[in-house]
Design a protein around this motif. Sequence first.
Motif, PDB file in Angstrom:
ATOM      1  N   VAL A 112      37.151  39.410  44.891  1.00 21.31           N
ATOM      2  CA  VAL A 112      38.243  39.496  43.928  1.00 21.31           C
ATOM      3  C   VAL A 112      39.582  39.544  44.659  1.00 21.31           C
ATOM      4  O   VAL A 112      39.794  40.389  45.537  1.00 21.31           O
ATOM      5  CB  VAL A 112      38.086  40.750  43.040  1.00 21.31           C
ATOM      6  N   GLY A 113      40.482  38.647  44.302  1.00 17.19           N
ATOM      7  CA  GLY A 113      41.802  38.612  44.903  1.00 17.19           C
ATOM      8  C   GLY A 113      42.724  39.690  44.350  1.00 17.19           C
ATOM      9  O   GLY A 113      42.444  40.294  43.306  1.00 17.19           O
ATOM     10  N   LYS A 114      43.822  39.893  45.026  1.00 23.02           N
ATOM     11  CA  LYS A 114      44.767  40.954  44.676  1.00 23.02           C
ATOM     12  C   LYS A 114      45.281  40.826  43.245  1.00 23.02           C
ATOM     13  O   LYS A 114      45.429  41.822  42.532  1.00 23.02           O
ATOM     14  CB  LYS A 114      45.933  40.930  45.661  1.00 23.02           C
ATOM     15  N   ASP A 115      45.578  39.601  42.793  1.00 20.09           N
ATOM     16  CA  ASP A 115      46.210  39.391  41.495  1.00 20.09           C
ATOM     17  C   ASP A 115      45.226  39.064  40.379  1.00 20.09           C
ATOM     18  O   ASP A 115      45.649  38.723  39.269  1.00 20.09           O
ATOM     19  CB  ASP A 115      47.243  38.261  41.603  1.00 20.09           C
ATOM     20  N   ALA A 116      43.950  39.156  40.642  1.00 18.06           N
ATOM     21  CA  ALA A 116      42.949  38.835  39.607  1.00 18.06           C
ATOM     22  C   ALA A 116      42.891  39.948  38.559  1.00 18.06           C
ATOM     23  O   ALA A 116      42.758  41.123  38.896  1.00 18.06           O
ATOM     24  CB  ALA A 116      41.581  38.639  40.241  1.00 18.06           C
ATOM     25  N   GLU A 117      43.007  39.573  37.296  1.00 21.00           N
ATOM     26  CA  GLU A 117      42.912  40.556  36.223  1.00 21.00           C
ATOM     27  C   GLU A 117      41.459  41.006  36.058  1.00 21.00           C
ATOM     28  O   GLU A 117      40.528  40.217  36.214  1.00 21.00           O
ATOM     29  CB  GLU A 117      43.423  39.955  34.902  1.00 21.00           C
ATOM     30  N   VAL A 118      41.282  42.273  35.721  1.00 26.20           N
ATOM     31  CA  VAL A 118      39.918  42.802  35.594  1.00 26.20           C
ATOM     32  C   VAL A 118      39.172  42.138  34.441  1.00 26.20           C
ATOM     33  O   VAL A 118      37.933  42.073  34.434  1.00 26.20           O
ATOM     34  CB  VAL A 118      39.943  44.338  35.419  1.00 26.20           C
ATOM     35  N   GLU A 119      39.909  41.621  33.450  1.00 30.85           N
ATOM     36  CA  GLU A 119      39.251  40.949  32.326  1.00 30.85           C
ATOM     37  C   GLU A 119      38.479  39.707  32.792  1.00 30.85           C
ATOM     38  O   GLU A 119      37.517  39.298  32.148  1.00 30.85           O
ATOM     39  CB  GLU A 119      40.283  40.541  31.268  1.00 30.85           C
ATOM     40  N   LEU A 120      38.906  39.121  33.902  1.00 31.10           N
ATOM     41  CA  LEU A 120      38.224  37.936  34.408  1.00 31.10           C
ATOM     42  C   LEU A 120      36.786  38.244  34.805  1.00 31.10           C
ATOM     43  O   LEU A 120      35.908  37.384  34.700  1.00 31.10           O
ATOM     44  CB  LEU A 120      38.979  37.357  35.609  1.00 31.10           C
ATOM     45  N   LEU A 121      36.544  39.471  35.272  1.00 31.57           N
ATOM     46  CA  LEU A 121      35.193  39.823  35.697  1.00 31.57           C
ATOM     47  C   LEU A 121      34.253  39.919  34.503  1.00 31.57           C
ATOM     48  O   LEU A 121      33.097  39.480  34.565  1.00 31.57           O
ATOM     49  CB  LEU A 121      35.224  41.141  36.471  1.00 31.57           C
TER      50      LEU A 121
END
Length: 394
Positions: free
Chosen positions: A104-113
């Motif tokens: 997971v990258g720094k700017d990835a939103e948790v909703e993406l997971l």
Amino acid sequence: MTTKKKLLIYKILLFAFAFLIAFMPSTVSRSKEVNSRVIVELLGIDGGEKVKVTAQYVMPTETQGATSKDTVTVEGKTLSEAVEALNTALGRRAELGHCSMVIVGKDAEVELLGALMTITDVTADVYLSAAEDKACELVGEITDFMKKTGATDADFIAYGEQKAHIATNTMLGFLSDLNSASQCAYMPVVEMLKNENAEQSGGGGGGEESGQQQESGGGGGGGGDKKQQSGMKIERLALYNKEGRAGILGCCEARGVAWISAPIEKGIVTADVEYEGKTFKDVSGRLLTKHSSIKINPNNYSATLKVKAYIEPNGDKYNELGATNTKKASEALKAGFAKSIKSEIERAFNEAAKMDCDPMFIGREFYRYAPKFFKKLYSLNVIDVGISVEVVLK
């Protein structure tokens, strides 16, 4: 008809039957379906204005039974678009069900997971790791390292889970933690170790060295120095809340979280031991197992973090201490280890509280046993937290 002729007829019929089965339309279509897929082993997710997906995938080579690893990066306005772009870029369907780790990258939103688990074949037990910055860059570096060393994603995960004294997490565990009363979750930060190996043009040989850490020489000579991957490091912990990534805990603080929140049973513990007026620096011991718990007192709204660690001392410093000879030395050794463990837990709690994160999940216990207080007054800054550590030498 003789027995020999009967056997010959049976063999011919059996061969004909096998031939028909092998070349039936359904068999051919299954073969085509398999050949139309690409196995994805690692997946990187970056956020921002667009969703970026990076896949480490495996392709068969001309050599029978051999495969090769490579990476591809695509992007889309949504995760669905990015996954579809991945299929297009590969020219085949990306088989995500075999993915063993999501970075997971720094700017990835948790909703993406959550979306990744619901709209794709990525399983709930896939491991999560954090990149300090861009996941796409880290996936590429890991792939290059695996090509050079022959390491696999299974080796990578086993190291993080069993030997790094770090708290690992799965997709399901992460999402469950984030949606619990503590509203906090964590994942280990993965970094690649790099050394500067001089590459002199026209110079003589020297084999490529990878998989072990070396000190950079820094000697004279012209330019051409190039950093090369020499290993991987998993020491820090990324903390998340509902807003996304809240921050990263350092090595000491990450160990503190693991003492309470992770089922670690391996690792090395070091401590400074005071004995007979002398200080023995960095006495080491091997962690055999540990037990942890959180006890709360609803009457005064306090919590006690308890750890019982079973440690086997070893090394020259331990032999110098002579702890096997006297009870007094053993008590000094236990006190030293306990002080070191307590310090790591204290630092973890204090640093996480500054980020408004609860990676030890103290809030869960207040939610269970003091729900009225939790609903109206609870915060990490209000409660009184104590730490109790017991060390058993083996």
